[in-house]
Design an enzyme around this catalytic site. Structure first.
Site, PDB file in Angstrom:
ATOM      1  N   LYS A  27       0.849  -1.204   0.000  1.00 25.20           N
ATOM      2  CA  LYS A  27       0.000   0.000   0.000  1.00 25.20           C
ATOM      3  C   LYS A  27       0.881   1.250   0.000  1.00 25.20           C
ATOM      4  O   LYS A  27       2.098   1.159   0.248  1.00 25.20           O
ATOM      5  CB  LYS A  27      -0.905  -0.021   1.235  1.00 25.20           C
ATOM      6  CG  LYS A  27      -0.136   0.033   2.546  1.00 25.20           C
ATOM      7  CD  LYS A  27      -1.038  -0.003   3.760  1.00 25.20           C
ATOM      8  CE  LYS A  27      -0.185   0.076   5.025  1.00 25.20           C
ATOM      9  NZ  LYS A  27      -0.906   0.492   6.189  1.00 25.20           N
ATOM     10  N   ARG A  87     -10.930   0.443  14.434  1.00 25.82           N
ATOM     11  CA  ARG A  87     -10.615   1.328  13.320  1.00 25.82           C
ATOM     12  C   ARG A  87     -11.388   0.760  12.130  1.00 25.82           C
ATOM     13  O   ARG A  87     -12.600   0.627  12.221  1.00 25.82           O
ATOM     14  CB  ARG A  87      -9.087   1.276  13.120  1.00 25.82           C
ATOM     15  CG  ARG A  87      -8.449   2.512  12.623  1.00 25.82           C
ATOM     16  CD  ARG A  87      -6.941   2.338  12.525  1.00 25.82           C
ATOM     17  NE  ARG A  87      -6.527   1.263  11.619  1.00 25.82           N
ATOM     18  CZ  ARG A  87      -5.287   1.054  11.223  1.00 25.82           C
ATOM     19  NH1 ARG A  87      -4.312   1.819  11.667  1.00 25.82           N
ATOM     20  NH2 ARG A  87      -4.987   0.071  10.400  1.00 25.82           N
ATOM     21  N   HIS A  93      -6.505  -6.972  12.191  1.00 28.44           N
ATOM     22  CA  HIS A  93      -5.243  -6.238  12.333  1.00 28.44           C
ATOM     23  C   HIS A  93      -5.029  -5.931  13.817  1.00 28.44           C
ATOM     24  O   HIS A  93      -5.974  -5.578  14.519  1.00 28.44           O
ATOM     25  CB  HIS A  93      -5.346  -4.947  11.512  1.00 28.44           C
ATOM     26  CG  HIS A  93      -4.049  -4.250  11.266  1.00 28.44           C
ATOM     27  ND1 HIS A  93      -2.891  -4.912  10.917  1.00 28.44           N
ATOM     28  CD2 HIS A  93      -3.724  -2.931  11.300  1.00 28.44           C
ATOM     29  CE1 HIS A  93      -1.918  -4.030  10.740  1.00 28.44           C
ATOM     30  NE2 HIS A  93      -2.387  -2.825  10.978  1.00 28.44           N
ATOM     31  N   ARG A 118       1.023 -11.064   6.915  1.00 31.08           N
ATOM     32  CA  ARG A 118       0.729  -9.881   6.088  1.00 31.08           C
ATOM     33  C   ARG A 118       1.695  -8.737   6.423  1.00 31.08           C
ATOM     34  O   ARG A 118       1.289  -7.659   6.836  1.00 31.08           O
ATOM     35  CB  ARG A 118      -0.721  -9.485   6.401  1.00 31.08           C
ATOM     36  CG  ARG A 118      -1.507  -8.930   5.281  1.00 31.08           C
ATOM     37  CD  ARG A 118      -2.951  -8.683   5.709  1.00 31.08           C
ATOM     38  NE  ARG A 118      -3.056  -7.884   6.900  1.00 31.08           N
ATOM     39  CZ  ARG A 118      -3.575  -8.285   8.074  1.00 31.08           C
ATOM     40  NH1 ARG A 118      -4.096  -9.481   8.212  1.00 31.08           N
ATOM     41  NH2 ARG A 118      -3.599  -7.493   9.113  1.00 31.08           N
ATOM     42  N   TYR A 130      17.701  31.004   6.554  1.00 36.00           N
ATOM     43  CA  TYR A 130      16.684  31.898   7.120  1.00 36.00           C
ATOM     44  C   TYR A 130      16.813  32.040   8.636  1.00 36.00           C
ATOM     45  O   TYR A 130      16.946  31.040   9.348  1.00 36.00           O
ATOM     46  CB  TYR A 130      15.277  31.365   6.842  1.00 36.00           C
ATOM     47  CG  TYR A 130      14.841  31.442   5.402  1.00 36.00           C
ATOM     48  CD1 TYR A 130      15.034  32.587   4.646  1.00 36.00           C
ATOM     49  CD2 TYR A 130      14.206  30.352   4.818  1.00 36.00           C
ATOM     50  CE1 TYR A 130      14.603  32.638   3.323  1.00 36.00           C
ATOM     51  CE2 TYR A 130      13.776  30.404   3.497  1.00 36.00           C
ATOM     52  CZ  TYR A 130      13.976  31.543   2.763  1.00 36.00           C
ATOM     53  OH  TYR A 130      13.560  31.592   1.466  1.00 36.00           O
ATOM     54  N   CYS A 157      15.101  24.628   4.443  1.00 37.19           N
ATOM     55  CA  CYS A 157      14.189  25.458   3.654  1.00 37.19           C
ATOM     56  C   CYS A 157      13.345  24.565   2.743  1.00 37.19           C
ATOM     57  O   CYS A 157      13.489  23.346   2.752  1.00 37.19           O
ATOM     58  CB  CYS A 157      14.974  26.451   2.812  1.00 37.19           C
ATOM     59  SG  CYS A 157      16.155  27.397   3.794  1.00 37.19           S
ATOM     60  N   MET A 158      12.494  25.185   1.949  1.00 38.80           N
ATOM     61  CA  MET A 158      11.612  24.398   1.083  1.00 38.80           C
ATOM     62  C   MET A 158      12.410  23.558   0.083  1.00 38.80           C
ATOM     63  O   MET A 158      12.094  22.398  -0.171  1.00 38.80           O
ATOM     64  CB  MET A 158      10.670  25.335   0.318  1.00 38.80           C
ATOM     65  CG  MET A 158       9.615  24.596  -0.475  1.00 38.80           C
ATOM     66  SD  MET A 158       8.594  25.700  -1.454  1.00 38.80           S
ATOM     67  CE  MET A 158       7.703  26.576  -0.193  1.00 38.80           C
ATOM     68  N   ASP A 159      13.482  24.137  -0.448  1.00 44.65           N
ATOM     69  CA  ASP A 159      14.203  23.491  -1.553  1.00 44.65           C
ATOM     70  C   ASP A 159      15.653  23.157  -1.247  1.00 44.65           C
ATOM     71  O   ASP A 159      16.340  22.607  -2.098  1.00 44.65           O
ATOM     72  CB  ASP A 159      14.247  24.441  -2.764  1.00 44.65           C
ATOM     73  CG  ASP A 159      12.951  25.153  -2.980  1.00 44.65           C
ATOM     74  OD1 ASP A 159      11.935  24.451  -3.087  1.00 44.65           O
ATOM     75  OD2 ASP A 159      12.938  26.402  -3.015  1.00 44.65           O
TER      76      ASP A 159
HETATM   77  C1  LIG Z   1      -4.451  -4.151   7.495  1.00 42.30           C
HETATM   78  C2  LIG Z   1      -2.978  -4.092   7.495  1.00 42.30           C
HETATM   79  N1  LIG Z   1      -2.265  -5.227   7.392  1.00 42.30           N
HETATM   80  C3  LIG Z   1      -0.925  -5.230   7.387  1.00 42.30           C
HETATM   81  C4  LIG Z   1      -0.209  -4.067   7.502  1.00 42.30           C
HETATM   82  C5  LIG Z   1       1.286  -4.117   7.533  1.00 42.30           C
HETATM   83  O1  LIG Z   1       1.755  -3.632   8.748  1.00 42.30           O
HETATM   84  P1  LIG Z   1       3.329  -3.487   9.014  1.00 42.30           P
HETATM   85  O2  LIG Z   1       3.799  -2.488   8.039  1.00 42.30           O
HETATM   86  O3  LIG Z   1       3.414  -3.001  10.411  1.00 42.30           O
HETATM   87  O4  LIG Z   1       3.909  -4.819   8.790  1.00 42.30           O
HETATM   88  C6  LIG Z   1      -0.905  -2.860   7.606  1.00 42.30           C
HETATM   89  C7  LIG Z   1      -0.172  -1.599   7.771  1.00 42.30           C
HETATM   90  O5  LIG Z   1      -0.508  -0.710   8.482  1.00 42.30           O
HETATM   91  C8  LIG Z   1      -2.325  -2.859   7.601  1.00 42.30           C
HETATM   92  O6  LIG Z   1      -3.032  -1.722   7.687  1.00 42.30           O
END
Ligand SMILES: Cc1ncc(COP(=O)(O)O)c(C=O)c1O
Length: 407
Positions: A67, A165, A197, A253, A294, A341-343
């Site tokens: 993700k 959540r 989770h 996972r 700055y 700074c920004m850049d």
């Molecule tokens: C639903 C779910 N599964 C697995 C993960 C992977 O977690 P991690 O990066 O702590 O291994 C996440 C990450 O937040 C998640 O939201």
């Protein structure tokens, strides 16, 4: 829309092998210089980390979480490297992330687990993307999508076992199961999995871990009583994969550990995959008593030489790190001085300039092998987590790859 945002975030993505190998006549005469600021992702490190996690997972399958554009390492190259190294499935948050993997030719199982209820699920259903559902409203929306396209949707129930959540709340679980059982009987959905989770995965012996496990097992029992038999049950993120083998179920996972960052103290042999670096744009003298950047937050205590790095908070160097970070430049660590700074930002090279020249490379963080800081060091300084550090790299930073082919 999403694609545009991605391009803005990382203007260009190149393989380091491509650099200097242009095909045009003019380009051949003059090799392309390395980018001003670069996040180099080591795909061999990704593969190495997946193999370590595979060992911990033993006979359980491994879903690589890619993700947020692969935790900002590039979802497609990471996914391909992870699948080649032993991952069998991929996990993302949104349908558009999942579809981007499909467009890249990835046909491994992909689970997308967070949606608004008015999402258009049809393209995901047609692409065989597994849809996580967290309420009866999600089930209804997925079923409607399946009816529209005339194809069975693959569904996974995300059960809220205590994180409070995303996931099905306890008071809605029965309705979700009843609705899914009906939809499965009519052929509009197929239940693939049930997952949850953890809230305290990084705290090995936290009491909630066992209670979440028990609640997941109980939800699986409830589903089975409705005739819903999941092919896969999963719970473990990176921390649990590495520290709690008893929570493996059918699949683990992990996310962050794939990128080589340890979610718990101890290294487990993981190798950080991202190196963030920038080239020196300017070297100049600064006289004693002169202020730098700055607000003149830093005033030269002696005549010195400084290097300007074209990398700022718009690129992912937090302004809060002003005067609180070091880079590896030449053979030593050099302190950042004055305000970020920004850049741009300035580092002190000392009176003799330390042999640093314009065009040299400064490393903000990497795997530490060459003495450079790590993403964990930034996280410690910022009182945050390394997840936020690597996902915060952005702006004009060019992403490139070593240790494998990114396509
Ligand atoms: C639903 C779910 N599964 C697995 C993960 C992977 O977690 P991690 O990066 O702590 O291994 C996440 C990450 O937040 C998640 O939201």
């Amino acid at each position: 829309m999403n694609e545009k945002i991605e391009h803005m975030r990382f203007a260009e993505t190149v393989s380091s092998g491509e650099r200097g190998h242009h095909t045009g006549r003019v380009a051949r005469a003059r090799a392309k210089p390395a980018p001003q600021a670069e996040a180099v992702v080591d795909l061999a490190a990704i593969a190495h980390n997946v193999r370590i996690l595979r060992e911990s997972a033993r006979d359980a399958a491994l879903m690589a979480v890619v993700k947020a554009d692969g935790y900002n390492h590039g979802a497609v190259p990471v996914a391909k490297a992870a699948l080649a190294a032993g991952a069998s499935e991929l996990g993302v948050t949104t349908v558009s992330e999942a579809l981007a993997l499909r467009r890249a030719g990835i046909d491994a199982p992909v689970l997308a687990w967070m949606h608004t209820v008015d999402a258009d699920f049809a393209p995901a259903i047609l692409a065989g993307v597994e849809l996580g559902v967290s309420s009866p409203r999600h089930v209804a929306a997925v079923v409607a999508g399946a009816h529209r396209v005339g194809t069975t949707a693959i569904v996974t129930i995300k059960v809220d076992t205590g994180l409070n959540r995303n996931g099905v709340a306890p008071d809605e679980l029965e309705q979700v199961l009843v609705d899914l059982a009906r939809a499965q009987a009519e052929g509009s959905v197929r239940l693939r999995g049930i997952f949850s989770h953890l809230a305290h995965a990084d705290d090995l012996h936290h009491a909630t871990i066992d209670s979440q496990q028990e609640r997941l097992v109980s939800a699986v029992g409830d589903a089975k009583r409705q005739g819903l038999i999941p092919e896969v049950v999963h719970l473990s993120n990176s921390a649990a994969t590495l520290t709690r083998p008893d929570l493996r179920f059918d699949m683990v996972r992990p996310g962050i550990a794939i990128y080589g960052l340890s979610p718990v103290p101890g290294q487990y042999g993981l190798r950080p995959a991202m190196t963030l670096r920038s080239r020196v744009a300017l070297v100049k003298k600064v006289s004693v008593g002169e202020g730098v950047s700055y607000g003149h937050q830093w005033v030269a205590p002696r005549d010195t030489t400084v290097a300007l790095l074209p990398f700022g908070y718009a690129d992912g160097l937090p302004r809060a790190l002003s005067g609180r970070f070091e880079v590896q430049l030449g053979s030593s660590r050099r302190p950042g001085i004055g305000r970020v700074c920004m850049d741009q930002v300035v580092v002190d090279l000392g009176p003799d300039g330390g042999g640093v020249s314009e065009g040299d490379t400064a490393v903000f963080f990497g795997n530490g092998d060459l003495g450079e800081p790590t993403a964990q060091a930034w996280a410690d300084e910022l009182d945050t987590i390394h997840y936020e550090v690597v996902t915060g790299v952005r702006g004009r930073t060019v992403r490139s790859y070593v240790g494998g082919t990114p396509t």
